[in-house]
Motif scaffolding. Structure first.
Motif, mmCIF file in Angstrom:
data_model
loop_
_atom_site.group_PDB
_atom_site.id
_atom_site.type_symbol
_atom_site.label_atom_id
_atom_site.label_comp_id
_atom_site.label_asym_id
_atom_site.label_seq_id
_atom_site.Cartn_x
_atom_site.Cartn_y
_atom_site.Cartn_z
ATOM 1 N N ASN A 71 0.793 -1.235 0.000
ATOM 2 C CA ASN A 71 0.000 0.000 0.000
ATOM 3 C C ASN A 71 0.822 1.281 0.000
ATOM 4 N N CYS A 72 2.127 1.170 0.035
ATOM 5 C CA CYS A 72 2.957 2.384 0.003
ATOM 6 C C CYS A 72 2.967 2.952 -1.427
ATOM 7 N N PRO A 73 2.553 4.193 -1.606
ATOM 8 C CA PRO A 73 2.453 4.737 -2.969
ATOM 9 C C PRO A 73 3.797 5.140 -3.576
ATOM 10 N N THR A 74 4.867 5.168 -2.784
ATOM 11 C CA THR A 74 6.142 5.675 -3.305
ATOM 12 C C THR A 74 7.253 4.616 -3.305
ATOM 13 N N LEU A 97 -0.004 5.459 5.034
ATOM 14 C CA LEU A 97 -0.828 4.346 4.551
ATOM 15 C C LEU A 97 -0.283 3.009 5.047
ATOM 16 N N VAL A 165 7.840 7.799 8.557
ATOM 17 C CA VAL A 165 7.615 6.692 9.488
ATOM 18 C C VAL A 165 8.936 5.962 9.749
HETATM 19 FE FE1 SF4 Z 1 5.087 4.863 2.028
HETATM 20 FE FE2 SF4 Z 1 5.988 6.740 3.758
HETATM 21 FE FE3 SF4 Z 1 3.408 6.708 2.999
HETATM 22 FE FE4 SF4 Z 1 4.350 4.793 4.619
HETATM 23 S S1 SF4 Z 1 4.195 6.962 5.093
HETATM 24 S S2 SF4 Z 1 3.007 4.498 2.833
HETATM 25 S S3 SF4 Z 1 6.439 4.539 3.807
HETATM 26 S S4 SF4 Z 1 5.205 7.070 1.695
#
Ligand code: SF4
Ligand code: SF4
Length: 233
Positions: A71-74, A97, A165
């Motif tokens: 689920n991490c968009p990046t 997320l 995070v």
């Molecule tokens: Fe990805 Fe950071 Fe979003 Fe977590 S907080 S889903 S690691 S971009």
């Protein structure tokens, strides 16, 4: 070199609930106040004199099917070739997320500058005839903060910045140096067994062959790589 399948087996008959693992993790990974990469669940049940007390050490399960990664968009949260669930602070946009997706509550969010309390409120250190806080002394000497383990910065942000995070990495920086995770080394009861499940002679392979393991929240389908053996139920 072929990929590994790192796993941890926690022997609940051996664990004495001392929390040495939690403290070792904090020191090794520069974990901020109120964050707990290594943590534990305690549970008391029953009515006197028939009572039960459970102490279950917890950490990131480095799940094979990791919803935090999916689920991490990046792609900031990712799996490495050895199955570790790792995090790239540079790519993280702080959307959280991953934190929402993880059923185990093991991801922490830096909503403030990390270690602020330490920097501002630590007790003075006597130095050179005067006194100063650890933070001031480190600044004067252009030295790392006294709590700080520079080895952590070999593979991750040494201290994760505000707005991203962070979580347990199975001490990937120590694995790269051929060492076990800090919690494993610190455990005085040898309750934590760490190694490569691809190696039939490794501690986890042998322990899992000998005992029927359990994982936390098995119904979630995440396939944890942290296993528990010999629970008391
Ligand atoms: Fe990805 Fe950071 Fe979003 Fe977590 S907080 S889903 S690691 S971009
Ligand atoms: Fe991701 Fe949570 Fe599984 Fe760790 S325990 S891999 S943070 S889903």
């Amino acid at each position: 070199m072929s990929a590994k399948r790192y796993a941890m087996v926690i022997d609940l008959h051996k664990c004495v609930g001392c929390a040495a693992c939690d403290i070792a993790c904090k020191a090794e990974n520069n974990v901020p106040v109120e964050f707990h990469w290594s943590n534990h669940i305690t549970e008391t049940s029953g009515t006197f004199p028939n009572v039960k007390y459970k102490y279950i050490p917890t950490l990131c399960n480095h799940c094979e099917n990791a919803p935090c990664v999916q689920n991490c968009p990046t792609t900031a949260m990712y799996k490495n070739e050895d199955g570790l669930t790792l995090h790239n602070a540079d790519k993280c946009i702080g959307c959280r997320l991953c934190q929402l997706s993880c059923p185990y509550g093991v991801i922490w969010f830096n909503k403030e500058e990390p270690h602020k309390v330490y920097a501002q409120e630590s007790a003075p250190i006597v130095a050179g005839g005067g006194t100063s806080t650890g933070f001031q002394l480190a600044q004067m000497l252009d030295a790392p903060l006294p709590y700080y383990n520079p080895a952590r910065a070999q593979t991750y942000e040494g201290v994760r910045p505000r707005g991203v995070v962070e979580k347990c990495t199975f001490c990937d920086h120590r694995l790269a140096a051929g060492e076990d995770p800090a919690c494993v080394v610190a455990c005085p009861a040898d309750a934590r067994i760490f190694g490569d499940m691809n190696d039939p002679e490794s501690g986890p392979s042998k322990a899992l062959a000998q005992h029927k393991p359990k994982v936390l929240l098995a119904d979630q389908g995440t396939k944890p790589r942290v296993f528990y053996i010999r629970d008391f139920s």
